[in-house]
Design a protein around this motif. Structure first.
Motif, PDB file in Angstrom:
ATOM      1  N   VAL A   1       0.862  -1.182   0.000  1.00 25.03           N
ATOM      2  CA  VAL A   1       0.000   0.000   0.000  1.00 25.03           C
ATOM      3  C   VAL A   1       0.901   1.236   0.000  1.00 25.03           C
ATOM      4  O   VAL A   1       1.885   1.299   0.741  1.00 25.03           O
ATOM      5  N   SER A   2       0.537   2.231  -0.804  1.00 26.43           N
ATOM      6  CA  SER A   2       1.365   3.431  -0.904  1.00 26.43           C
ATOM      7  C   SER A   2       1.267   4.304   0.347  1.00 26.43           C
ATOM      8  O   SER A   2       0.203   4.420   0.961  1.00 26.43           O
ATOM      9  N   CYS A   3       2.378   4.919   0.696  1.00 28.15           N
ATOM     10  CA  CYS A   3       2.449   5.888   1.801  1.00 28.15           C
ATOM     11  C   CYS A   3       2.355   7.300   1.242  1.00 28.15           C
ATOM     12  O   CYS A   3       2.527   7.531   0.043  1.00 28.15           O
ATOM     13  N   GLN A   4       2.118   8.256   2.124  1.00 32.08           N
ATOM     14  CA  GLN A   4       2.287   9.655   1.757  1.00 32.08           C
ATOM     15  C   GLN A   4       3.775   9.955   1.741  1.00 32.08           C
ATOM     16  O   GLN A   4       4.507   9.532   2.637  1.00 32.08           O
ATOM     17  N   LEU A   5       4.240  10.700   0.748  1.00 31.80           N
ATOM     18  CA  LEU A   5       5.668  10.960   0.579  1.00 31.80           C
ATOM     19  C   LEU A   5       5.902  12.424   0.271  1.00 31.80           C
ATOM     20  O   LEU A   5       5.282  12.992  -0.630  1.00 31.80           O
ATOM     21  N   SER A   6       6.815  13.054   1.012  1.00 33.56           N
ATOM     22  CA  SER A   6       7.151  14.460   0.774  1.00 33.56           C
ATOM     23  C   SER A   6       8.229  14.580  -0.296  1.00 33.56           C
ATOM     24  O   SER A   6       8.962  13.634  -0.579  1.00 33.56           O
ATOM     25  N   LYS A   7       8.323  15.770  -0.872  1.00 37.41           N
ATOM     26  CA  LYS A   7       9.429  16.080  -1.757  1.00 37.41           C
ATOM     27  C   LYS A   7      10.657  16.381  -0.904  1.00 37.41           C
ATOM     28  O   LYS A   7      10.538  16.796   0.258  1.00 37.41           O
ATOM     29  N   PRO A   8      11.877  16.206  -1.439  1.00 41.11           N
ATOM     30  CA  PRO A   8      13.071  16.544  -0.660  1.00 41.11           C
ATOM     31  C   PRO A   8      13.206  18.052  -0.459  1.00 41.11           C
ATOM     32  O   PRO A   8      12.768  18.838  -1.307  1.00 41.11           O
ATOM     33  N   THR A   9      13.796  18.453   0.667  1.00 44.17           N
ATOM     34  CA  THR A   9      14.056  19.868   0.927  1.00 44.17           C
ATOM     35  C   THR A   9      14.913  20.464  -0.172  1.00 44.17           C
ATOM     36  O   THR A   9      14.724  21.609  -0.597  1.00 44.17           O
ATOM     37  N   ASN A  10      15.895  19.698  -0.598  1.00 37.58           N
ATOM     38  CA  ASN A  10      16.749  20.048  -1.735  1.00 37.58           C
ATOM     39  C   ASN A  10      17.271  18.738  -2.304  1.00 37.58           C
ATOM     40  O   ASN A  10      17.073  17.671  -1.705  1.00 37.58           O
ATOM     41  N   ARG A  11      17.910  18.803  -3.441  1.00 35.79           N
ATOM     42  CA  ARG A  11      18.471  17.592  -4.030  1.00 35.79           C
ATOM     43  C   ARG A  11      19.448  16.943  -3.040  1.00 35.79           C
ATOM     44  O   ARG A  11      20.196  17.627  -2.341  1.00 35.79           O
ATOM     45  N   LEU A  12      19.415  15.628  -2.938  1.00 40.11           N
ATOM     46  CA  LEU A  12      20.282  14.808  -2.089  1.00 40.11           C
ATOM     47  C   LEU A  12      19.872  14.796  -0.617  1.00 40.11           C
ATOM     48  O   LEU A  12      20.598  14.250   0.223  1.00 40.11           O
ATOM     49  N   ALA A  13      18.722  15.395  -0.290  1.00 38.28           N
ATOM     50  CA  ALA A  13      18.162  15.272   1.061  1.00 38.28           C
ATOM     51  C   ALA A  13      17.205  14.086   1.096  1.00 38.28           C
ATOM     52  O   ALA A  13      16.567  13.772   0.084  1.00 38.28           O
ATOM     53  N   TRP A  14      17.080  13.451   2.268  1.00 39.41           N
ATOM     54  CA  TRP A  14      16.108  12.370   2.359  1.00 39.41           C
ATOM     55  C   TRP A  14      14.699  12.930   2.349  1.00 39.41           C
ATOM     56  O   TRP A  14      14.447  14.120   2.538  1.00 39.41           O
ATOM     57  N   GLN A  15      13.728  12.047   2.088  1.00 42.20           N
ATOM     58  CA  GLN A  15      12.318  12.422   2.026  1.00 42.20           C
ATOM     59  C   GLN A  15      11.566  11.691   3.139  1.00 42.20           C
ATOM     60  O   GLN A  15      11.949  10.607   3.545  1.00 42.20           O
ATOM     61  N   HIS A  16      10.468  12.310   3.587  1.00 41.20           N
ATOM     62  CA  HIS A  16       9.725  11.755   4.715  1.00 41.20           C
ATOM     63  C   HIS A  16       8.450  11.078   4.217  1.00 41.20           C
ATOM     64  O   HIS A  16       7.769  11.587   3.326  1.00 41.20           O
ATOM     65  N   PHE A  17       8.146   9.925   4.800  1.00 41.85           N
ATOM     66  CA  PHE A  17       6.914   9.224   4.434  1.00 41.85           C
ATOM     67  C   PHE A  17       6.104   8.920   5.690  1.00 41.85           C
ATOM     68  O   PHE A  17       6.635   8.879   6.813  1.00 41.85           O
ATOM     69  N   SER A  18       4.803   8.714   5.484  1.00 37.52           N
ATOM     70  CA  SER A  18       3.923   8.358   6.590  1.00 37.52           C
ATOM     71  C   SER A  18       2.739   7.568   6.057  1.00 37.52           C
ATOM     72  O   SER A  18       2.435   7.610   4.855  1.00 37.52           O
ATOM     73  N   ALA A  19       2.088   6.848   6.947  1.00 37.83           N
ATOM     74  CA  ALA A  19       0.895   6.090   6.577  1.00 37.83           C
ATOM     75  C   ALA A  19       0.102   5.771   7.832  1.00 37.83           C
ATOM     76  O   ALA A  19       0.669   5.614   8.922  1.00 37.83           O
ATOM     77  N   ALA A  20      -1.216   5.698   7.682  1.00 34.58           N
ATOM     78  CA  ALA A  20      -2.102   5.260   8.762  1.00 34.58           C
ATOM     79  C   ALA A  20      -2.567   3.846   8.424  1.00 34.58           C
ATOM     80  O   ALA A  20      -3.190   3.616   7.376  1.00 34.58           O
ATOM     81  N   ILE A  21      -2.251   2.891   9.297  1.00 34.37           N
ATOM     82  CA  ILE A  21      -2.465   1.482   8.992  1.00 34.37           C
ATOM     83  C   ILE A  21      -3.502   0.892   9.942  1.00 34.37           C
ATOM     84  O   ILE A  21      -3.288   0.864  11.159  1.00 34.37           O
ATOM     85  N   PRO A  22      -4.632   0.393   9.408  1.00 36.35           N
ATOM     86  CA  PRO A  22      -5.600  -0.293  10.269  1.00 36.35           C
ATOM     87  C   PRO A  22      -5.124  -1.724  10.559  1.00 36.35           C
ATOM     88  O   PRO A  22      -4.802  -2.485   9.640  1.00 36.35           O
ATOM     89  N   LEU A  23      -5.055  -2.075  11.827  1.00 40.10           N
ATOM     90  CA  LEU A  23      -4.667  -3.433  12.232  1.00 40.10           C
ATOM     91  C   LEU A  23      -5.828  -4.018  13.015  1.00 40.10           C
ATOM     92  O   LEU A  23      -6.046  -3.710  14.182  1.00 40.10           O
ATOM     93  N   ASP A  24      -6.619  -4.873  12.378  1.00 42.09           N
ATOM     94  CA  ASP A  24      -7.906  -5.303  12.920  1.00 42.09           C
ATOM     95  C   ASP A  24      -7.823  -6.497  13.861  1.00 42.09           C
ATOM     96  O   ASP A  24      -8.675  -6.658  14.735  1.00 42.09           O
ATOM     97  N   ALA A  25      -6.822  -7.331  13.676  1.00 43.16           N
ATOM     98  CA  ALA A  25      -6.742  -8.552  14.489  1.00 43.16           C
ATOM     99  C   ALA A  25      -5.689  -8.405  15.576  1.00 43.16           C
ATOM    100  O   ALA A  25      -4.703  -7.680  15.415  1.00 43.16           O
ATOM    101  N   THR A  26      -5.909  -9.081  16.698  1.00 44.48           N
ATOM    102  CA  THR A  26      -4.874  -9.095  17.726  1.00 44.48           C
ATOM    103  C   THR A  26      -3.752 -10.038  17.313  1.00 44.48           C
ATOM    104  O   THR A  26      -3.962 -10.975  16.543  1.00 44.48           O
ATOM    105  N   GLY A  27      -2.560  -9.781  17.837  1.00 44.53           N
ATOM    106  CA  GLY A  27      -1.434 -10.651  17.543  1.00 44.53           C
ATOM    107  C   GLY A  27      -0.231  -9.896  17.026  1.00 44.53           C
ATOM    108  O   GLY A  27      -0.121  -8.672  17.147  1.00 44.53           O
ATOM    109  N   TYR A  28       0.671 -10.645  16.426  1.00 45.31           N
ATOM    110  CA  TYR A  28       1.964 -10.125  15.974  1.00 45.31           C
ATOM    111  C   TYR A  28       1.881  -9.684  14.532  1.00 45.31           C
ATOM    112  O   TYR A  28       1.368 -10.407  13.670  1.00 45.31           O
ATOM    113  N   TYR A  29       2.414  -8.500  14.238  1.00 45.82           N
ATOM    114  CA  TYR A  29       2.514  -7.972  12.879  1.00 45.82           C
ATOM    115  C   TYR A  29       3.957  -7.573  12.594  1.00 45.82           C
ATOM    116  O   TYR A  29       4.703  -7.214  13.508  1.00 45.82           O
ATOM    117  N   GLU A  30       4.303  -7.602  11.325  1.00 44.64           N
ATOM    118  CA  GLU A  30       5.514  -6.947  10.859  1.00 44.64           C
ATOM    119  C   GLU A  30       5.119  -5.900   9.827  1.00 44.64           C
ATOM    120  O   GLU A  30       4.315  -6.169   8.930  1.00 44.64           O
TER     121      GLU A  30
END
Length: 406
Positions: A339-368
């Motif tokens: 599933v795609s995340c939200q992704l920012s543009k870099p501050t300038n060339r060669l800077a890292w970019q920030h991503f985020s996502a809201a993930i629904p986890l419906d079942a109890t137990g272990y996730y990766e």
């Protein structure tokens, strides 16, 4: 009278500064003696690092962050990794610091003081990603030689300085120039002054990029000593070994630079894929240039526990060497779907970019939660380890964190 040679005042003052207080009876200390406090130095206090950082080696110092420590958009000093090849220089006098430009392809040999660089050339600030070529080495099997970095040998700070290209042009670049090599004030582990711990470089095209800096500030302040004070080279997007610390000389070369850690297996990978554990001849090794696409989940901390019915918000950074990251995806089913995340543009060339996502986890137990970045040329992080190489370089496999839902 005792014929011992006693420590001189400047060395005593440096030791007192490192310890953080005056050394009582320090003037009577033998010249070759090192106080216990420095023999057993606390690296977290010595380098102003967070106590959760991991020390891999102290001779030379090599320290890495854990993923959750790297959550800041701009990496502060306390979470920046340290990768040294030699001993940190002591008794630096920035007012007397000089940078010399020389080499076969320099039109003129020129020397600049730090004040010359700051006053004669326009200053720039860029946020630049630096990652050790061996980041992720600990995952290779059979084990590769070197510090066993996990995921924390990466940072993206703001660097201020002058463009290396401006200084090289001022000195004069001959038409046959193909490479630059840096030389620095750090000391070889043997303390042999004729040996350089490391002297690497980059092709002239990379040296002349706008973002390649001779930097004297990090995040708005003087660069900390462990990161290259008072002057360092910063060549973002390439292995951080190309960004020499404590730089006092740059050679413009008419051939690929042949300094320390430029040959053999150092910062080189097999030109063609090889079987794990294979011996590779030096002639079949190719130098690492731009780093591959990669991502890191920095929030939440791996092992987090959340309540059933709550949405899990993840965040992190992605980078791609000389390229931009086009997309970051996450998976909760071990890579079966993404599933795609939200992704920012870099501050300038060669800077890292920030991503985020809201993930629904419906079942109890272990996730990766797995993260995968895709660069502007369509290259994606592999889900498994990339090709084995003798020094364990360029591991850009998908990052994963563990989550428990209760």
């Amino acid at each position: 009278m005792d014929r011992r040679k006693f420590i001189n005042r400047s060395t005593l003052a440096a030791m007192a500064a490192a310890i953080g207080t005056d050394i009582v009876n320090g003037s009577l200390m033998p010249s070759a003696y090192q106080p216990l406090a420095l023999q057993q130095a606390d690296p977290f206090k010595l380098f102003n690092k967070d106590s959760e950082m991991t020390v891999l080696n102290d001779k030379p110092w090599n320290i890495e962050a854990k993923a959750h420590l790297l959550n800041d958009a701009v990496t502060p000093n306390e979470y920046m990794f340290i990768r040294n090849n030699g001993l940190i220089p002591q008794n630096i006098d920035s007012s007397a610091w000089e940078l010399t430009i020389d080499g076969e392809s320099a039109s003129n040999k020129k020397t600049y003081s730090l004040d010359d660089l700051k006053s004669r050339f326009q200053q720039y600030t860029y946020q630049l990603t630096l990652e050790c070529g061996g980041n992720g080495r600990s995952e290779f099997n059979p084990p590769a030689k070197g510090n066993q970095w996990t995921i924390g040998a990466v940072s993206c700070a703001n660097w201020t300085g002058v463009r290396l290209g401006d200084v090289l042009r001022d000195a004069g670049i001959k038409e046959d120039a193909v490479y630059i090599g840096y030389h620095a004030a750090d000391v070889h582990l043997s303390r042999d002054p004729s040996k350089e711990p490391i002297s690497r470089g980059v092709p002239i095209k990379k040296a002349l990029q706008d973002e390649t800096l001779l930097a004297f500030k990090m995040n708005g302040d003087d660069i900390p000593l462990a990161h290259g004070y008072p002057l360092r080279l910063v060549a973002g997007g390439w292995p951080a070994s190309a960004s020499g610390k404590w730089v006092n000389r740059i050679s413009i070369r008419n051939k690929e630079h042949d300094g320390a850690k430029m040959g053999g297996t150092s910062y080189r990978v097999p030109c063609e894929p090889v079987a794990p554990g294979a011996k590779v001849e030096d002639k079949d090794m190719c130098i690492i240039t731009a780093m591959p696409v990669k991502s890191l989940i920095t929030f939440p901390k791996s092992g987090a526990v959340i309540k059933k019915g709550k949405t899990l918000t993840i965040g992190g950074h992605a980078w791609a060497g000389e390229l931009e990251v086009n997309e970051v995806k996450y998976s909760v089913d071990f890579g079966s779907s993404w599933v795609s995340c939200q992704l920012s543009k870099p501050t300038n060339r060669l800077a890292w970019q920030h991503f985020s996502a809201a993930i629904p986890l419906d079942a109890t137990g272990y996730y990766e939660i797995w993260a995968k970045a895709i660069d502007s040329e369509g290259k994606a992080q592999p889900m498994v380890l990339p090709g084995w190489n003798p020094k364990g370089y360029l591991n850009n496999a998908c990052h994963r964190i563990a989550i428990k839902v209760v």
